[in-house]
Structures are given as C-alpha cells and as structure tokens.
Scaffold this motif. Structure first.
Motif, short mmCIF file in Angstrom:
data_model
loop_
_atom_site.label_atom_id
_atom_site.label_comp_id
_atom_site.label_asym_id
_atom_site.label_seq_id
_atom_site.Cartn_x
_atom_site.Cartn_y
_atom_site.Cartn_z
N ASN A 75 0.87 -1.18 0.00
CA ASN A 75 0.00 0.00 0.00
C ASN A 75 0.90 1.22 0.00
O ASN A 75 2.10 1.12 0.25
N LYS A 80 -2.81 7.59 6.97
CA LYS A 80 -4.23 7.91 6.81
C LYS A 80 -5.06 7.41 7.99
O LYS A 80 -6.04 8.03 8.39
N VAL A 201 2.21 -3.56 3.28
CA VAL A 201 0.77 -3.64 3.08
C VAL A 201 0.01 -2.78 4.10
O VAL A 201 -1.13 -2.39 3.87
N ASP A 202 0.66 -2.46 5.22
CA ASP A 202 0.03 -1.60 6.23
C ASP A 202 0.62 -0.19 6.18
O ASP A 202 0.76 0.48 7.20
N ARG A 203 0.99 0.25 5.00
CA ARG A 203 1.49 1.61 4.75
C ARG A 203 2.83 1.87 5.44
O ARG A 203 3.18 3.01 5.73
N LYS A 206 3.07 0.88 11.94
CA LYS A 206 2.92 -0.26 12.84
C LYS A 206 1.53 -0.29 13.41
O LYS A 206 0.97 0.74 13.71
N CYS B 28 3.95 -6.38 17.14
CA CYS B 28 2.87 -6.22 16.18
C CYS B 28 1.58 -6.91 16.63
O CYS B 28 1.05 -7.78 15.96
N ASP B 44 -10.92 2.51 6.05
CA ASP B 44 -9.57 2.77 5.59
C ASP B 44 -9.34 2.17 4.21
O ASP B 44 -8.92 2.87 3.29
N TYR B 62 -9.42 -4.01 4.54
CA TYR B 62 -8.08 -4.61 4.48
C TYR B 62 -7.08 -3.84 5.34
O TYR B 62 -6.08 -4.38 5.78
N GLY B 63 -7.34 -2.56 5.56
CA GLY B 63 -6.44 -1.74 6.37
C GLY B 63 -6.73 -1.86 7.85
O GLY B 63 -5.83 -1.89 8.68
N LYS B 86 -5.83 -10.38 7.21
CA LYS B 86 -6.36 -9.50 6.15
C LYS B 86 -7.63 -10.08 5.57
O LYS B 86 -7.59 -11.13 4.91
#
Lengths: 206, 309
Positions: A75, A80, A201-203, A206, B28, B44, B62-63, B86
């Motif tokens: 991504n 955002k 994928v998560d910009r 974290k 994470c 998102d 997905y975000g 995801k």
C-alpha cells in the motif's frame, strides 16, 4: 556519393537505436512480471498510458493491492489511519519505485525491489525526498530478519562508513523517532528487516 | 519490618519492569477474531461489499483488519469486528457472516453480531471473493491463488470444485472475483487474463452454471483490463474496473449474448468518482448502486444507478 551515404546513414540509425536501448536509465522491463503491456496499452485498449502518479498508483494496486493477483501485497506510505498523531503525509508508489527496472546504486551494487524513482546523471538510484531534496538510495539487502546482510538494507545507519544515511527508509526520514537521514542510530533494529513490523501492506506503519 | 517493606517494594518494582518489558517486546499485536474495534469508526481500505438486510451493508476493510457494518443512508460504519488477518471476501445469510481471511487462509464464520463461530473446512490460498445463494443454501468461494471455486453447503459440506472449463474462453487464467445469479443459477467470474503474455487471453467476465459448465464470456479486449467485484440484478451485470475507476454495465441479451450498457463514475477522489473500485452492490428495490472505492477509503453511492437504460 549516394552509395557512400546509405551505409553511413544506416550506421547512424543503428547507433542511435542502440544508444536509446542501452543507456542505463532507459525504460526497459527487466523482471518477467512487468512486461510493457501490463501498464502501457496500444491502439485504443482500456486505460490511459500512465501519465501521472495517481493513475500509476491505481494500476500498481490492481495487482499489489487487496484483491490483486500478486502475492507481494503493498500500500502507499501514509498515516491515513487516525491512530497516529504524526502530521499527514502520503508517499505514492513511483516516489520510491521505478516500475521499469532495478537501478544501480551509488555504492556500485544494484538495488532490489525496483527502488530508485529517479537516477542521477551517472545513472545511480535516487529518491526525491520531501524535506531533504534529491538523495541517493541504496537497497541491496532485505536485512538480517530475512537472513540477509545488514549492510545496504532498509536502514543501516551508515554501517558501510560512507558517511551517508541512504537506506530505503532512512534516506527520507527527518521527523521519525529513529533512523533519520542525518544521524546514526544503533538503538532501533539497525540493519534489520523493517517490514517485519512496519509492513508495506500496512502503509509501513505499525 | 523494613526488610519486608523493601522486599515488597522490590517485588512491585520487578513486576512493573516485567510488564513494561512485555509491553515493549510485544511484536505487532493483532486483535482476536470477533473482538470489537475500539475508537472512531472510519473506513480505511474497503474491499468487498455485501447486503445486510435492507438497511445495512457489510464491508471488509483490508487496512483495519475488520469487517464493518454500515448504514446505507449515511454510509458510516456503525460497528466493526476484528479479523485476525487481512479480510477479503464477505457474504452474509440471515444469521451468519462468512469472511475470507487471506492471512490465515481460512473462511471464517461469524454470527450476526460478529462473534466468531467456526472456520469452514479446508484452507484457501487467497479467498478473495465469496457469494451465497439462500435458495440452494450454497456458499461459493473463489480462491484466486489456486484458481478454483469451491462450493460448500452453509454447514460446510463439500458440493463441488470448479476449475473452469479447460477449453477456450472458459478456462480460468487469473480469476479475482465472483458473483452468483440465483435466478439463472449461474456463477460470474472476473478474470484479469494473462497479464504475463500481453493479455492473451485478455481480461474477461466468464459465466458458468452452478455445475461449472461454461456458458459465455464478455471479453475486455476493447474496454477493460482489471475487472474486479461484480453484481447481477435481472438482466444487468455490474462490474468494477480497478484501473479505469468505473463501474461497467452489461446487459444479457440472451443466454450467450451480452451488450455494453454504459458506465458509472469516473477516475478520481471526488464525489461520484472512484479510485481503485473493488466491488459493487445493487439494491434490488431502490436500484441504488454501492461501490467500494478502495484508495479513497469510502463507499460511493450512485442513486438509482441501477436504472440506467
């Protein structure tokens, strides 16, 4: 006279073509999965010919985004999502990547993952950063987390001693907590694989 | 006395340090499946969309790693529940929600409140798109990784596996999304075509019977190249194109003939525009069309969009 001109002109044309095709910064698909027709359509086919970055971003994400056919999901780099208080920013695909080819780095190696959005006059990979002008970028290893060398990785904090903080993450960063582009940082996973926690994928957040 | 106090203080300090270290080292952290998502609810990265009764929509994000319920009028999420990974495909019955989990390669089953009930049997490489048919009680799962459609009963019993007709237009190449037409008992599949070989074969919408027999295909060679989520209502087929930023409309003229019938939206971030649209839903009664505009992070509604002649 005419007889002499014909071979000379042929030679000029062939030399010209060779120059265009072989110059280091030529648009030339290297990896099998990025053939020309992926993005560039001829003779009235669907889609524009990628005249700007937003269009290119959408095209990249049709394969690398959710629901796309690539297993390498990604991504754009942004915050955002409202959970972070960092000032809003957004870095799109082509600000870091040249979709045409992997590019030589200024350390005489070759970058991986198509990193290097622009090239210097000598053909070395660079990134046009937000706060630090155009800088070199070196990304030849995915770091120790993937069993690769820490040198020339996401953020190697000048382990190579060249006096330049040029990892693909750190070469832009001026306001992050760690790994700025103007100071060494050995406190936060130096030479490691940043994407283990800050996934593309998560910009990269974290 | 002083020794005991010191001992207690040391123990307390040690506990605080250990908790702190554990917090710092926790890598994470992901939420458990079904856990409600705290904080303000803003979409998102919306991917697939499905109906929830007549007043709500369900969307995978997905975000946010969540599935969210949205009010059809405000298009604002009213609640979200977490997916441990995801989420991609989503489909809903009266009492169940099925979600494809790309990270865990599972089809997860939730109740109507988002409480996880179970996993459907089997593993799925990329469970990118789901659909249900309440009349037959069938769940259709498109795995774009293995290029197969798995058909299960709602209870998880296997019915059949469809790999595409091996000949000509019916062969799966790079399938990315599916929808079902319960009236005709057909499965529609969006397929990128062979992107590694100059789009030969080109992108297509392929149509099969529920038994997996190829019926017909709509070629994208002159109009689309990245077809994504689709929806069928009556004789109309609605298909999102992720690159064009549009919804493409087609009309079924006969069982094997189709015709282009217009478009909805244009590329961009503004009202009525779409940026990486990935799925579409048509309200059969109002004819409003809902589209997941992925890069814009919102649902776009085209009022009466389903009435375009």
């Amino acid at each position: 006279m005419k007889r002499a001109l014909l071979p000379a002109m042929t030679l000029v044309v062939i030399s010209g073509l060779a120059l265009v095709l072989l110059r280091p910064s030529a648009a030339w698909p290297l990896i099998a999965s990025h053939q020309c027709s992926y993005c560039h359509n001829l003779h009235g086919a669907a889609g524009a010919a990628l005249t700007n970055n937003p269009q290119a971003e959408s095209l990249c994400l049709t394969c690398h985004g959710p629901g796309g056919i690539s297993v390498m999901k990604a991504n754009v780099h942004s915050n955002k999502t409202p959970k972070t208080s960092f000032p809003a920013f957004r870095v799109t695909c082509r600000q870091c990547h040249d979709p045409h080819d992997n590019v030589a780095s200024w350390t005489t190696g070759t970058n991986i993952k198509l990193v290097g959005a622009v090239t210097s006059s000598r053909g070395y990979a660079q990134i046009v950063t937000t706060n630090s002008g155009t800088r070199y970028v070196v990304f030849q290893s995915r770091g120790t987390g993937t069993g690769q060398p820490s040198l020339h990785s996401f953020a190697d904090s000048d382990q190579d001693g060249n006096g330049y903080y040029d990892g693909v993450c750190e070469t832009c960063h001026t306001q992050t907590k760690y790994h700025l582009n103007n100071a060494p940082d050995t406190k936060h996973h130096t030479g490691d694989t940043c994407t283990s926690c800050h996934a593309h994928v998560d910009r990269f957040m974290k | 006395m002083q020794d005991r106090t010191t001992k207690h203080l040391r123990s307390a300090a040690l506990a605080i340090v250990l908790v702190g270290v554990a917090f710092v080292l926790a890598p994470c952290r992901e939420r458990n499946s079904g856990e409600s998502v705290p904080g303000s609810l803003v979409l998102d990265s919306p991917v697939r969309i499905t109906a929830r009764g007549t007043a709500s929509l369900l969307v995978t994000d997905y975000g946010l790693n969540s599935a969210c319920e949205l009010d059809r009028v405000s298009l604002v999420p009213t609640s979200c529940f977490a997916i441990a990974g995801k989420p991609l495909g989503i489909a809903a019955t009266a009492d169940r929600i099925f979600v494809g989990n790309e990270t865990l390669h599972t089809i997860e089953v939730y109740d109507r409140n988002g409480v996880k009930l179970s996993d459907m049997p089997g593993t799925f490489s990329i469970p990118t798109s789901l659909a249900v048919d309440d009349a037959t009680g069938l769940l259709f799962i498109l795995d774009s990784g293995t290029r197969t459609i798995t058909v299960l009963t709602y209870a998880g019993d296997p019915v059949r596996t469809i790999t595409g007709d091996a000949a000509g237009n019916g062969m799966f190449v790079n399938p990315v999304a599916l929808a079902v037409d319960p009236v005709r008992q057909e499965i529609l599949v969006s397929d990128y075509g062979n992107v590694n070989s100059s789009f030969s074969p080109p992108a297509r919408i392929r149509i099969y019977t529920y038994a997996g027999v190829f019926v017909t295909a709509i070629s994208g060679s002159s109009g689309f190249s990245r077809p994504q989520g689709l929806c069928v209502t009556g004789d109309r087929i609605f298909v999102t194109d992720g690159w064009l930023g549009q919804v493409l409309l087609f009309t079924r003229l006969s069982s094997t003939q189709t015709a282009s019938a217009g478009t909805l939206g244009s590329y961009g971030d503004g009202p009525g525009q779409l940026k990486l649209p990935l799925d579409v839903l048509v309200d059969p009664s109002s004819k409003d069309v809902y589209v997941t505009s992925n890069s814009a992070g919102r649902i776009e509604r085209f009022e009466k969009g389903g009435l375009i002649p």
